[in-house]
Motif scaffolding. Sequence first.
Motif, PDB file in Angstrom:
ATOM      1  N   ALA A 110       0.812  -1.220   0.000  1.00 19.69           N
ATOM      2  CA  ALA A 110       0.000   0.000   0.000  1.00 19.69           C
ATOM      3  C   ALA A 110       0.843   1.267   0.000  1.00 19.69           C
ATOM      4  N   THR A 111       2.150   1.136   0.212  1.00 18.29           N
ATOM      5  CA  THR A 111       3.042   2.300   0.306  1.00 18.29           C
ATOM      6  C   THR A 111       3.692   2.556  -1.040  1.00 18.29           C
ATOM      7  N   THR A 112       3.676   3.786  -1.482  1.00 22.90           N
ATOM      8  CA  THR A 112       4.191   4.116  -2.822  1.00 22.90           C
ATOM      9  C   THR A 112       5.508   4.874  -2.808  1.00 22.90           C
ATOM     10  N   ASP A 113       5.928   5.405  -1.671  1.00 20.91           N
ATOM     11  CA  ASP A 113       7.160   6.194  -1.629  1.00 20.91           C
ATOM     12  C   ASP A 113       8.369   5.274  -1.471  1.00 20.91           C
ATOM     13  N   PRO A 114       9.308   5.277  -2.434  1.00 22.93           N
ATOM     14  CA  PRO A 114      10.469   4.376  -2.360  1.00 22.93           C
ATOM     15  C   PRO A 114      11.345   4.618  -1.131  1.00 22.93           C
ATOM     16  N   GLY A 115      11.521   5.882  -0.748  1.00 25.81           N
ATOM     17  CA  GLY A 115      12.350   6.191   0.404  1.00 25.81           C
ATOM     18  C   GLY A 115      11.781   5.632   1.695  1.00 25.81           C
ATOM     19  N   THR A 116      10.473   5.691   1.830  1.00 22.02           N
ATOM     20  CA  THR A 116       9.818   5.135   3.005  1.00 22.02           C
ATOM     21  C   THR A 116      10.014   3.631   3.067  1.00 22.02           C
ATOM     22  N   ILE A 117       9.874   2.978   1.943  1.00 19.16           N
ATOM     23  CA  ILE A 117      10.038   1.519   1.898  1.00 19.16           C
ATOM     24  C   ILE A 117      11.475   1.136   2.245  1.00 19.16           C
ATOM     25  N   LYS A 118      12.442   1.798   1.619  1.00 21.14           N
ATOM     26  CA  LYS A 118      13.852   1.469   1.887  1.00 21.14           C
ATOM     27  C   LYS A 118      14.211   1.740   3.335  1.00 21.14           C
ATOM     28  N   GLY A 119      13.650   2.799   3.918  1.00 22.03           N
ATOM     29  CA  GLY A 119      13.947   3.149   5.297  1.00 22.03           C
ATOM     30  C   GLY A 119      13.478   2.117   6.304  1.00 22.03           C
ATOM     31  N   CYS A 120      12.602   1.222   5.885  1.00 22.48           N
ATOM     32  CA  CYS A 120      12.161   0.135   6.762  1.00 22.48           C
ATOM     33  C   CYS A 120      13.156  -1.018   6.777  1.00 22.48           C
ATOM     34  N   PHE A 121      14.137  -0.985   5.879  1.00 21.82           N
ATOM     35  CA  PHE A 121      15.134  -2.046   5.809  1.00 21.82           C
ATOM     36  C   PHE A 121      16.522  -1.581   6.225  1.00 21.82           C
ATOM     37  N   CYS A 122      16.894  -0.374   5.887  1.00 23.09           N
ATOM     38  CA  CYS A 122      18.267   0.054   6.095  1.00 23.09           C
ATOM     39  C   CYS A 122      18.324   1.560   6.347  1.00 23.09           C
ATOM     40  N   THR A 123      19.518   2.029   6.674  1.00 23.01           N
ATOM     41  CA  THR A 123      19.692   3.435   7.033  1.00 23.01           C
ATOM     42  C   THR A 123      20.073   4.271   5.819  1.00 23.01           C
ATOM     43  N   ALA A 124      19.997   5.582   5.994  1.00 26.50           N
ATOM     44  CA  ALA A 124      20.396   6.526   4.952  1.00 26.50           C
ATOM     45  C   ALA A 124      20.685   7.865   5.605  1.00 26.50           C
ATOM     46  N   PRO A 125      21.664   8.598   5.095  1.00 28.04           N
ATOM     47  CA  PRO A 125      21.956   9.911   5.675  1.00 28.04           C
ATOM     48  C   PRO A 125      20.935  10.954   5.222  1.00 28.04           C
TER      49      PRO A 125
END
Length: 237
Positions: A110-125
């Motif tokens: 249901a989530t369309t934002d790629p950054g939100t999805i990736k942030g559930c798996f790993c970190t980012a600055p």
Amino acid sequence: MIPYLSEFIGTAMLVLLGDGVCCGQNLEGTNWKGAGSVHTIIGWGLAVGLPAMAFGAQSGAHFNPAVTLGMACIGNFEWSMVPGYIVCQMLGGFVGAIILWLYYKPQFDATTDPGTIKGCFCTAPHIKNTFFNFLSEFIATFFLLFFILTIPASVGAAGASAFVVDLIIMCVGYSLGATTGFSMNAARDFSPRLAHAILPIPNKGDSDFSYAWNAAITPILGGICGAFVGQMVVGWL
């Protein structure tokens, strides 16, 4: 095999429970969406601390290559066990991420934002800068190993050391986690990042492996330095 199995299961639990905090507050269709940083830090502290309490007696509850290598470098852990520990930690992080995806699959879909999805798996600055991102992960993991070594030695209660990990993670997260998301752990970042790359998640975008080195390698360097300084301080007692 018990220590290795404990590292595998404990790391899988750490990733599942910790990244589950991120899923619960960021993905669409969850009750905790928008909960904020306080929810994140407390949740991550518990996600690291509770498996540490469960498996501390069996394996030492490293769940992190930086901890394993840091302890080995100062002579507190057998070098012969290091490769097996790291393999089990990385596999545990990967399996934990797979279970996480299965648990939250309707929310991921249901989530369309790629950054939100990736942030559930790993970190980012939040601001990509090689030097300062390196500094963030180095210092954060330095404090992790430093306090893991010095606090139990100072208070004289080995049984409290697993609970103290809760407090260390929360303190480091609140104080030093705002810049890069305080990975401090290759098994917590690289393995779930790999899972993100191969899982069939709609709208997931790029896994950003160009940053993965900082979230995986830098914590090891910071952890080794923190272990050496921590050992020195323990020697003062």
